[in-house]
Structures are given as C-alpha cells and as structure tokens.
Write a protein that holds these residues in place. Structure first.
Motif, short mmCIF file in Angstrom:
data_model
loop_
_atom_site.label_atom_id
_atom_site.label_comp_id
_atom_site.label_asym_id
_atom_site.label_seq_id
_atom_site.Cartn_x
_atom_site.Cartn_y
_atom_site.Cartn_z
N ALA A 1 7.29 -12.77 -28.42
CA ALA A 1 7.48 -11.61 -27.54
C ALA A 1 7.80 -12.07 -26.12
CB ALA A 1 6.25 -10.71 -27.56
N GLN B 1 10.90 -8.71 -35.75
CA GLN B 1 9.52 -8.26 -35.90
C GLN B 1 8.56 -9.17 -35.14
OE1 GLN B 1 8.37 -7.02 -39.85
NE2 GLN B 1 6.27 -7.74 -39.59
N GLY C 1 8.32 -8.48 -31.40
CA GLY C 1 7.82 -7.16 -30.98
C GLY C 1 8.83 -6.09 -31.31
N TRP C 2 8.68 -5.47 -32.46
CA TRP C 2 9.69 -4.56 -33.00
C TRP C 2 10.07 -3.45 -32.03
CZ3 TRP C 2 12.63 -4.78 -37.36
CH2 TRP C 2 13.38 -3.64 -37.66
N LYS C 3 9.04 -2.74 -31.53
CA LYS C 3 9.31 -1.54 -30.72
C LYS C 3 10.00 -1.89 -29.41
CE LYS C 3 5.41 1.08 -32.60
NZ LYS C 3 4.05 1.61 -32.33
N GLN C 4 9.50 -2.91 -28.72
CA GLN C 4 10.09 -3.29 -27.44
C GLN C 4 11.54 -3.74 -27.61
OE1 GLN C 4 8.87 -3.40 -23.83
NE2 GLN C 4 11.06 -3.21 -24.15
N GLY D 1 8.07 4.70 -35.39
CA GLY D 1 6.72 4.29 -35.05
C GLY D 1 6.29 2.99 -35.68
N ARG D 2 7.17 2.41 -36.45
CA ARG D 2 6.84 1.16 -37.15
C ARG D 2 6.70 -0.01 -36.19
NH1 ARG D 2 9.51 0.11 -41.33
NH2 ARG D 2 10.28 2.23 -41.65
N ASP D 3 5.98 -1.04 -36.66
CA ASP D 3 5.88 -2.30 -35.92
C ASP D 3 6.72 -3.40 -36.55
OD1 ASP D 3 4.04 -1.48 -33.91
OD2 ASP D 3 2.45 -1.49 -35.42
N GLY D 4 7.45 -3.03 -37.60
CA GLY D 4 8.28 -4.02 -38.27
C GLY D 4 8.66 -3.54 -39.66
N ALA E 1 5.26 -6.36 -44.38
CA ALA E 1 3.80 -6.28 -44.32
C ALA E 1 3.25 -6.85 -45.63
CB ALA E 1 3.35 -4.84 -44.11
#
Length: 789
Positions: A330, A391, A394-397, A424-427, A430
């Motif tokens: 990140a 991922q 930092g997926w969202k950023q 809303g996912r983080d990647g 999982a």
C-alpha cells in the motif's frame, strides 16, 4: 466418471510448437505420432524428420533426455492418416490461420476414432469458429488446449471448451494435462487470445505506450520491469527480443483484427520503431539484433533519439529502488502515485492501465479472478498476477485512484471500471475462493479428483492451506505431519543449504520418525531441494584456524547421511529444483527418491576445489561394486561417475540424473511439482506396508584400488597436457579418483563403508586447507560463479 485413457497421441504440425509438444509428450513416455505435410523433395517425412532432429539441438532442451525422442513417430498427411485411428488424443498445432486449420480438419475427420479427443493448440482463434467445419459427432470431443512456449518448461495450459464440448471430456483431458504432463490448467472463455495472452500482451502494449509517454529508454524500462517487480530477468524488451519482434507484431495485429470493439483498440498497433526493425530484419535474438544487440562482450540497446545503438546502461533510479523494495504494498503504490519522478510515473501508469483492463474484461474472458492471476503467473513468470497485486496494494484506494485518472483523461481508455469493483469489497481473493463476475460470488477451486494429489497447490493471495501439525521445529528445520503416519521434514535455511542446525535436525527427525511414524519424507515447500553445504560457515571455520571443528562438521555430515540410509523407517527424498552437493548426497542415501521432472542434480564440489564428503563418493563406490557383481569390472562402472563428479556435472532433468547414475532407475519421476509430496508420501507408505528394512551395512565392497587410481591419473595427465584442466583441477580430480577407487589398495580388495568415509574426510580436509580451494570458495560466495584457478 469413466477414466480417460490416453495411450497414444497425434500432433498435427511439426513447427516450433508442434514439435515441442510432441517432445513433452515423449518426455512423459506417451507414444506420439508427429504429422506434417509431405516434403516436396527427398523422403516424404523429411519435414518431420528434420523437426525431430532439431529437438536435440534446442536450448533449453525440449527433451528431458535425448533417448526420449524414440517415442515420436514421423508421419505425413498423404501417407499416414490411418495412424490417427489408434490415437486417443489429437492435438492440432499448425499455423494460426483459420482457413488452414479448417482445411486440415476436413482432411482428418474420417480418420478420427469414435472415442478420440480433438484439440487445437491455437493461441487465440475462436474454438467455436473452428468447430463449425467439424461433423456434429465431433463437437462434444473438440476443444482448445493452448500450451505456452516452451511446453516442457511453462506450467500453463489453457483449456477452452466450444459450445458443445462434453464436461467429461474436459475433465478427463484436464486430469491428463495436470498429472501426466505436469501442467497448471486454467479454463478460458472463447475470446481472442484467451486469458494469458489477452492480459499479457496488453501489459506489453501498455508498457510500450508509457515508455514513449515518459521518454524512457528500453534498457531503463527493463531495469524497472524485471525482478524489482517480481518478474523474470528478461523483463519486457529483452523478452520481446527472445520471442521475436515479428512474432510480437503478429500478436499485436491479431488483437487489432479480432478485437475491434475493445475500448483500448487504438493502442493495438506496432509502433513505428518496431516496424522499422522488422523491415531491416532485426527480429531479436534469432537474428542477432533487435531492441538489444551484443557487440563483442558489450550489450547495446536501440536509442530512438540517436537512431542507433548505444551501451545498455539504463538503470532504476535509487529513489525508485527504495520505493519498490518497500515491503508494504500500500505504501509502495502511494509513493509511486505521488512521485513526480518519470520512472515512478511510468510504473504507476503501467499498473493502473493493467488493473483497469483486467477488471473491465474479467467477466468476458474468465470464470474467476483466480484464473487470470494464475494464467499470468504460470504463462509469463510473474510472482503475482494483476488482481493479486491490486488487492495487496489496497483494493479500495487503488480503485479510487484509477477512477480519478479515468475522469481526468490520464488513463489509456475512458471505459468505466465495472460496478463490482466498488461494491465495498477489499479484493477478489479470499480463503473461500475467488470472485466470479458471472456468479457474483467467490468460487472455490475445482474439486476434480486430480487436485487431491496437491497438498499445497500454488496459492493466490488470500488463500490458506493448513501447514500440518508441527512435531518439532528449530531455527533450521521443521518436522510436521498430517496424521497419516508419515512425517515430513523441511529445511528453513536460505536455499535450503545444509548447516549444523540442519544436520542436527535431520538426526532428530529420523529418531522421532523411528519412534512414532511409519516413514519420513524430506521435502521443501519451495525450490530448491538443497543447494548443498553452508560454504560460508565452512570457510569461516577454516579461516579462523578451527580445523578440529571443521573436521567434526564433516564427520557429522557423513553420520547424518548414514542415519538417513540406515533408518528403521523408510526415508524418502522429494526432490525438485537444485539438489547439489550435500543435497544430492542426502537423496542418494534415502531409501527412495522421488524427483520432479525439473530436478537439477549434481555433485558439484569440484567447482569449489573440494570433493563430495557427505558420503557421496562412498555411495558411488558401493553402487559400482554392486553393479559390477562378484569378480566384475568395478573400474568400468566407476568411469561415468568419475566424469560426472570431476567435471561437476549437473543434470538438466530427473531423467538425466538417472543417466548420470545420481538417481536410481527405480526412483519415480513426477511431472507436476505440486504432486511431488503426495507421491513421496505414497512411496514411504508403500515401503512401510511391505515390511521395510534398511539395507545391511556394506562390509565387503570390491574397489578398483591402485590400478583404478593409476588409470584415472593417466587420463587426467593427458587432460592437463592438453590444457583442458588446471593444476588444481588435477589435484582435486586425483583425490576424487583415490576415494572412489578405495585408496591405495590392491584392485579387487574388499573394504567397508567406514574405510571409504575416512578417505572422504581425509581428502576433503586436505583440499579445504589449500589456498586455491579457499580462493574458489570465496569467489563462489562473492559472485555465485566458479573460479578456475
């Protein structure tokens, strides 16, 4: 599901790919018929005969052993189509022309057996389009199977169904590809260039574009896009030279021709400089010049400003090196995006457009994000695929930054990111699986039975595999079990070198295995098996004058090898990658070794002025005596061993290790490295089930003695007179011969193992104290290359 039995395979097309696919089938002992057009002159099979002959000249070799070529039969379409009737699988691998492929299908369709599978090795043509010319009865048995080049070494095979391909056919073929040929199979949708080349070639196009935009040199970009990013050393432009600039231009044109609606279509064109190189015949490595050119010993690179070549001195700026070595992904990406340095701007833009393209097209090219990441890793040699990289950063950023650049007009395309990116996912990866746009959920890996053989499959980011129950662990080793009666031991040292801690750990592991397990497997979770002894530690003891400590270490090494050999439960070595020096000696002492195909095995101590002293020469003497039999010619059996050890030969495959006699004929070879542990455990259990007992100590080993030593010395004296070896090479080789032949005793004298081990120790310690040997060790530690002094 009925088991798919593949006894015989036909490969149609003896070009570069077809011939190498045939070679890899032959590596796996699959009887193969290789077809091509009849030659216009000479023998009708001339084209195929030439292709087969050429297999032995290629480097890296497509053949795991030159003897494997015997499994290939030459054939031509005019005379031998009837041979197709006996084939269970037919792989078409001719040039990427839809009309040519369809003409060939017309020619062969009446000769395909009712049960046979027909597969096209096309790298991007429509599988459904090809199926149109086939009779309806063949549709259920037709699909695409795209091997990556070179087929022996590249793990990826893309499997592409047509609309009517039978699921059982696909699963049977997948099982064959995974276990028999050792492939990592990814299912691709029937879209141009499938997954690997669709994303991989776009990444190259994005690199080309941003190289020009940021005004960077080709060598500068290669310095940035190789190992610093977890990618191969050949990076981008050197890889293009290796592949061939004409081939690269052809692939780019294919994308332009077949993807007219792609939002990035405007970039699917070869730049003017690339066209100019091709027109001049500078096609890369095969013509001696391309983007790079070797002039004498100097590597030169094309300079577009000067329109000429210059020394390739481009490098990553220290500022960028510091950013790229940041262990927090990140922070790394935040620094790349914020920096005004041209190299940072280049890298951020390259990643941004790769992520954008991959997300936009995911739903149309693949079932899950895992398929994309594995295809790129296995097909292009990247450490992480595009979605894994995103991922981890930092997926969202990163998604917000990409969206901002799209709105600002900085991205290569104005196409919006898909809605699922912002849900809303983080990647996309999982523990429960990887995201599928079509299903709107994360899907687990295939539950096909063949994957039960992979205790530790190649994981994508976020996946978790239980590491087993720890039996004991130190700084040097870990012993664990799955509760199946077999213990597994792995080394924790760098390159799995053999340190004092590893030696102690092996001895403790054997002790524990004898008390509580049915067998022990020595296996490493990643390559190599072992790069040999800890040279730095050994040199340190010598330079500190601690000779007693050094001699004790050698004795402990030998005792550890003997402990492996005479364990009351079977010890099985599971070898992949390098097994050098002590690593080779350990597997020589195991009850059985199981080798991955790509195992590079050798007793290489001569390269650092030493001889094998972990029991390797002792084992060679034992094996030679056993092979010769009572009253036999032990010296004749020793000759191939001597050459291999004195020259420090390393096998180029597990099969070549058998030819060098460093592996036993009965040792299994596994083509899929992820199945190695499964097979090794099965071997250990089978030995235990059969009432395993270790071999009896060898107390009457017939040796070649003084006559053998004299004969070897005469050979060496001829070599030194011809200046093929140095004085120190002679000294090392003479001592190797002395130990192998059992020392200064009569020919045919009987000695025991302890006698041979003592000789090993004496000559090893004597060599280790010589200045030229210490120079060799120091040079190897500093440069990683042998010194011939």
């Amino acid at each position: 599901m009925p088991q798919l039995l593949i006894r015989k395979v036909a490969v149609l097309g003896a070009g570069v790919m077809g011939a190498q696919i045939a070679a890899h089938l032959a590596n796996a002992d699959v009887e193969t018929v290789l077809f091509d057009l009849p030659a216009k002159e000479g023998k009708p099979n001339g084209i195929v005969d030439k292709a087969i002959a050429n297999l032995g000249k290629l480097s890296p070799s497509p053949l795991a052993s030159k003897s494997k070529v015997a499994a290939i039969t030459a054939a031509n379409y005019d005379q031998h189509l009837h041979l197709l009737r006996d084939c269970d699988l037919i792989i078409e691998a001719i040039a990427e022309r839809m009309d040519w492929k369809k003409d060939l299908y017309d020619k062969i369709e009446n000769h395909v057996a009712p049960h046979a599978i027909l597969a096209s090795n096309t790298s991007g043509l429509s599988i459904n389009g090809l199926a149109e010319v086939l009779p309806e009865s063949l549709h259920s048995r037709f699909c695409g199977v795209h091997f990556f080049n070179p087929p022996r070494y590249m793990h990826l095979a893309e499997l592409i169904p047509c609309a009517k391909t039978d699921r059982e056919v696909l699963e049977g073929l997948e099982t064959f590809l995974v276990t028999t040929l050792g492939k990592g199979v990814v299912y691709a949708k029937d879209t141009p260039n499938f997954i690997g080349n669709r994303i991989g070639v776009f990444s190259i196009l994005a690199t080309l574009h941003h190289t020009a935009e940021c005004k960077l040199g080709f060598d500068e970009v290669d310095a940035l896009t190789g190992p610093l990013l977890g990618r191969p050393k050949s990076a981008t432009y050197r890889t293009s030279d290796v592949v061939g600039l004409d081939t690269m231009a052809h692939v780019i044109k294919t994308m332009a021709d077949t993807l007219p609606e792609d939002p990035w279509h405007g970039y699917f064109k070869a730049p003017d400089w690339l066209k100019a190189l091709i027109e001049k015949g500078a096609l890369g490595q095969k013509t001696g010049a391309g983007i790079f050119m070797k002039k004498g010993k100097e590597i030169q690179v094309l300079d577009l400003k000067a329109q000429d070549y210059r020394p390739a001195t481009g490098a990553a700026d220290p500022e960028l090196v510091a950013i790229l070595k940041n262990k927090d992904p990140a922070e790394k990406f935040a620094q790349l995006r914020a920096s005004e340095h041209p190299q940072a701007k280049f890298l951020w833009a390259m990643f941004r457009d790769l992520f954008h393209y991959s997300a936009y097209h995911l739903s149309s090219i693949a079932d899950t994000a895992r398929d994309v990441d594995l295809a790129i890793r296995w097909g292009y040699g990247w450490k992480l695929g595009p979605f894994e990289t995103w991922q981890a950063a930092g997926w969202k950023q990163v998604a917000e930054w990409i969206a901002e650049d799209i709105v600002a007009g900085k991205a290569m395309s104005s196409a919006p990111l898909p809605d699922w990116v912002f849900d809303g996912r983080d990647g996309v990866h999982a523990a429960e699986g990887s995201f599928s746009p079509a299903k709107g959920e994360k899907l687990p890996r295939s539950n096909l039975a063949v994957y039960n053989r992979q205790r530790f499959p190649d994981p994508v980011l976020g996946e978790r595999t239980g590491a087993g129950d720890t039996v004991f662990e130190t700084d040097a080793v870990r012993m664990w079990t799955d509760g199946d009666g077999i213990a597994v031991l792995g080394f924790k040292t760098k390159m799995h070198t053999v340190s004092d801690g590893v030696l102690a750990g092996i001895q403790e592991a054997v002790d524990r295995a004898e008390k509580g397990f049915r067998g022990l497997v020595i296996w490493q979770p990643s390559e190599p098996f072992s790069a040999g002894a800890d040279l730095a530690g050994a040199l340190g003891s010598l330079q500190a004058g601690k000779l007693d400590e050094f001699e004790a270490m050698v004795a402990t090494f030998q005792a550890t090898s003997q402990r492996i050999k005479y364990s009351l439960v079977p010890v099985v070595a599971a070898v992949r990658g390098l097994a050098l020096g002590g690593g080779c000696e350990f597997q020589m002492h195991a009850a059985r070794s199981v080798f991955a195909l790509e195992s590079y095995v050798g007793l290489v101590e001569a390269g650092v002025g030493l001889l094998p002293a972990g029991g390797g020469l002792k084992e060679i003497a034992v094996r030679a005596a056993q092979a010769a039999g009572p009253g036999g010619d032990v010296f004749a059996e020793l000759k191939p061993y001597f050459e291999a050890v004195a020259m420090g030969k390393v096998s180029s495959s597990a099969f070549e290790a058998k030819e060098l006699k460093l592996a036993r004929d009965a040792d299994p070879v596994v083509f899929n490295a992820y199945e190695l542990l499964h097979v090794a455990k099965a071997q250990a259990l089978a030995l235990a089930e059969s009432g395993y007992r270790p071999p009896l100590p060898a107390r009457a080993i017939a040796v070649a003695g003084d006559v053998g030593i004299a004969t070897f010395r005469m050979m060496l004296e001829n070599m030194i007179e011809g200046r093929f070896i140095s004085e120190h090479d002679y000294e090392v080789s003479k001592r190797i011969a002395t130990v192998m032949c059992g020392g200064d005793v009569d020919r045919g004298a009987l000695v025991d193992e302890e006698w041979l081990l003592r000789l090993e120790r004496e000559h090893f310690v004597a060599l280790a104290q010589m200045p030229k040997t210490q120079e060799r060790i120091a040079h190897m530690l500093k440069t990683g290359k042998p010194l011939r002094n």
